[in-house]
Write a protein that holds these residues in place. Structure first.
Motif, PDB file in Angstrom:
ATOM      1  N   LYS A  98      27.056 -23.081 132.865  1.00  0.00           N
ATOM      2  CA  LYS A  98      26.596 -24.464 132.800  1.00  0.00           C
ATOM      3  C   LYS A  98      26.612 -25.107 134.184  1.00  0.00           C
ATOM      4  O   LYS A  98      25.668 -25.801 134.575  1.00  0.00           O
ATOM      5  CB  LYS A  98      27.470 -25.254 131.820  1.00  0.00           C
ATOM      6  N   ARG A 128      23.320 -26.472 136.083  1.00  0.00           N
ATOM      7  CA  ARG A 128      23.293 -27.894 136.476  1.00  0.00           C
ATOM      8  C   ARG A 128      23.032 -28.039 137.969  1.00  0.00           C
ATOM      9  O   ARG A 128      22.306 -28.925 138.398  1.00  0.00           O
ATOM     10  CB  ARG A 128      24.602 -28.580 136.118  1.00  0.00           C
ATOM     11  N   ASP A 185      18.460 -28.828 132.548  1.00  0.00           N
ATOM     12  CA  ASP A 185      19.111 -29.530 131.450  1.00  0.00           C
ATOM     13  C   ASP A 185      19.898 -28.505 130.637  1.00  0.00           C
ATOM     14  O   ASP A 185      19.332 -27.542 130.133  1.00  0.00           O
ATOM     15  CB  ASP A 185      18.062 -30.220 130.579  1.00  0.00           C
ATOM     16  N   VAL A 186      21.193 -28.715 130.515  1.00  0.00           N
ATOM     17  CA  VAL A 186      22.038 -27.749 129.821  1.00  0.00           C
ATOM     18  C   VAL A 186      22.879 -28.415 128.736  1.00  0.00           C
ATOM     19  O   VAL A 186      23.987 -27.980 128.449  1.00  0.00           O
ATOM     20  CB  VAL A 186      22.943 -26.977 130.810  1.00  0.00           C
ATOM     21  N   ASP A 187      22.347 -29.453 128.134  1.00  0.00           N
ATOM     22  CA  ASP A 187      23.059 -30.104 127.045  1.00  0.00           C
ATOM     23  C   ASP A 187      22.552 -29.559 125.720  1.00  0.00           C
ATOM     24  O   ASP A 187      21.349 -29.414 125.503  1.00  0.00           O
ATOM     25  CB  ASP A 187      22.855 -31.625 127.102  1.00  0.00           C
ATOM     26  N   GLY A 188      23.477 -29.215 124.835  1.00  0.00           N
ATOM     27  CA  GLY A 188      23.097 -28.678 123.530  1.00  0.00           C
ATOM     28  C   GLY A 188      22.660 -27.232 123.621  1.00  0.00           C
ATOM     29  O   GLY A 188      22.986 -26.504 124.547  1.00  0.00           O
TER      30      GLY A 188
END
Length: 105
Positions: free
Chosen positions: A83, A87, A92-95
């Motif tokens: 992550k 980043r 985008d590394v959310d979810g």
């Protein structure tokens, strides 16, 4: 000369450092890098999957052109490292995300 390690004792190993340089290849610091390769691999020991990254230092530095190697596990307990890498590359590394390794090179 080191004595041979008895078979079965994996906590004691023999290593020959003859001819191995201990010079620092890249000084500590922050450097702009470019991903030159990333490959999904499987650990021969644990069977766990990981990503093997190769970064090349860019810019006008003494270390420009040097290659840095970094592995990021795909195991849940170690995803924080992957992550951070993604980043840093502004992904985008959310979810839940789908990784296309070709996009990173």
């Amino acid at each position: 000369m080191p004595k041979p390690t008895p078979k079965g004792n994996q906590s004691v190993i023999s290593v020959d450092f003859t001819g191995v340089s201990d010079e620092i290849m890249v000084e500590d610091g922050d450097y702009p890098v470019e991903v030159v390769d990333v490959e999904k691999k499987t650990s021969a020991k644990s069977g766990g999957e990981y990503l093997a990254w190769k970064f090349e230092i860019k810019g006008n530095y003494q270390a420009t052109g040097k290659i840095l190697y970094h592995n990021t596990t795909l195991q849940p307990q170690g995803l924080f490292s992957l992550k951070k890498v993604l980043r840093a590359m502004n992904f985008d590394v959310d979810g839940k995300v789908t990784l296309n390794l070709d996009e990173y090179v």
